[in-house]
Design an enzyme around this catalytic site. Structure first.
Site, PDB file in Angstrom:
ATOM      1  N   CYS A   1     -22.751  72.060  27.311  1.00 52.71           N
ATOM      2  CA  CYS A   1     -21.568  72.909  27.198  1.00 52.71           C
ATOM      3  C   CYS A   1     -20.374  72.182  27.801  1.00 52.71           C
ATOM      4  O   CYS A   1     -20.495  71.569  28.870  1.00 52.71           O
ATOM      5  CB  CYS A   1     -21.806  74.230  27.930  1.00 52.71           C
TER       6      CYS A   1
ATOM      7  N   HIS B   1     -24.264  79.689  20.519  1.00 52.60           N
ATOM      8  CA  HIS B   1     -23.632  79.235  21.753  1.00 52.60           C
ATOM      9  C   HIS B   1     -22.210  79.776  21.868  1.00 52.60           C
ATOM     10  O   HIS B   1     -21.821  80.325  22.901  1.00 52.60           O
ATOM     11  CB  HIS B   1     -23.631  77.698  21.759  1.00 52.60           C
ATOM     12  N   GLU B   2     -21.432  79.661  20.788  1.00 53.29           N
ATOM     13  CA  GLU B   2     -20.032  80.113  20.824  1.00 53.29           C
ATOM     14  C   GLU B   2     -19.935  81.641  20.881  1.00 53.29           C
ATOM     15  O   GLU B   2     -19.084  82.180  21.587  1.00 53.29           O
ATOM     16  CB  GLU B   2     -19.249  79.543  19.646  1.00 53.29           C
TER      17      GLU B   2
ATOM     18  N   HIS C   1     -20.394  82.728  24.401  1.00 50.88           N
ATOM     19  CA  HIS C   1     -19.187  82.574  25.221  1.00 50.88           C
ATOM     20  C   HIS C   1     -18.303  83.821  25.152  1.00 50.88           C
ATOM     21  O   HIS C   1     -17.730  84.235  26.154  1.00 50.88           O
ATOM     22  CB  HIS C   1     -18.363  81.363  24.763  1.00 50.88           C
TER      23      HIS C   1
END
Length: 169
Positions: free
Chosen positions: A89, A131-132, A135
């Site tokens: 990351c 992953h995004e 976030h």
């Protein structure tokens, strides 16, 4: 497009769920452009989410497996089958750990004009989409780690064993 500095673990913005986008105005257009500029501003980046540049908005950009784009106000559907691979990351620079993710992901949201948008992918693209999206929910990939790998990651983070913020522009 502006390359914006990436926020590093410990910054509260990375642990806060983002607010949905409701205005599709010039400010949003600039945000999407700045996110893309930040993504493309250094090699090896697969995605950047708004909180990583200090913005409270459900927006991310991605560039993975030949697919490049953006997503606003995403919802995500995941397959039951999984993949294990190293993940890193930008907000925890230099650290990579084996991370279990769904093999396939479909993300639905809207584009910068408020038009419906869907992206589906497998493998690395699915990993980047998960992953995004995480976030935007205030989650980092290390939150998904388990057992000894999680303990090792947390030890290295506490010890500050990641690249310096000035090395990532």
């Amino acid at each position: 497009m502006t390359v914006r500095p990436i926020r590093i673990i410990g910054d509260p913005v990375l642990r806060t769920a983002c607010t949905p986008v409701t205005s599709f105005d010039r400010e949003l257009q600039r945000l999407v452009d700045d996110l893309m500029g930040t993504l493309l501003g250094a090699p090896g980046r697969a995605g950047v989410a708004a909180p990583q540049i200090g913005v409270d908005a459900q927006v991310f950009v991605y560039d993975a497996d030949g697919h490049r784009g953006h997503m606003i106000n995403p919802s995500i559907e995941l397959s039951d089958d999984t993949q294990d691979d190293d993940e890193g990351c930008l907000s925890i620079p230099g650290l990579y750990f084996p991370t279990r993710r769904a093999m396939h992901a479909t993300v639905r949201g809207v584009d910068r004009h408020g038009e419906p948008l869907t992206i589906s992918g497998s493998g690395f693209l699915a990993r980047a989409l998960q992953h995004e999206t995480d976030h935007l929910r205030g989650r980092l990939y290390v939150d998904t780690l388990q057992g000894q790998i999680r303990r090792q990651a947390l030890r290295e983070i506490r010890a500050g064993r990641f690249d310096s913020p000035t090395s990532r522009r």
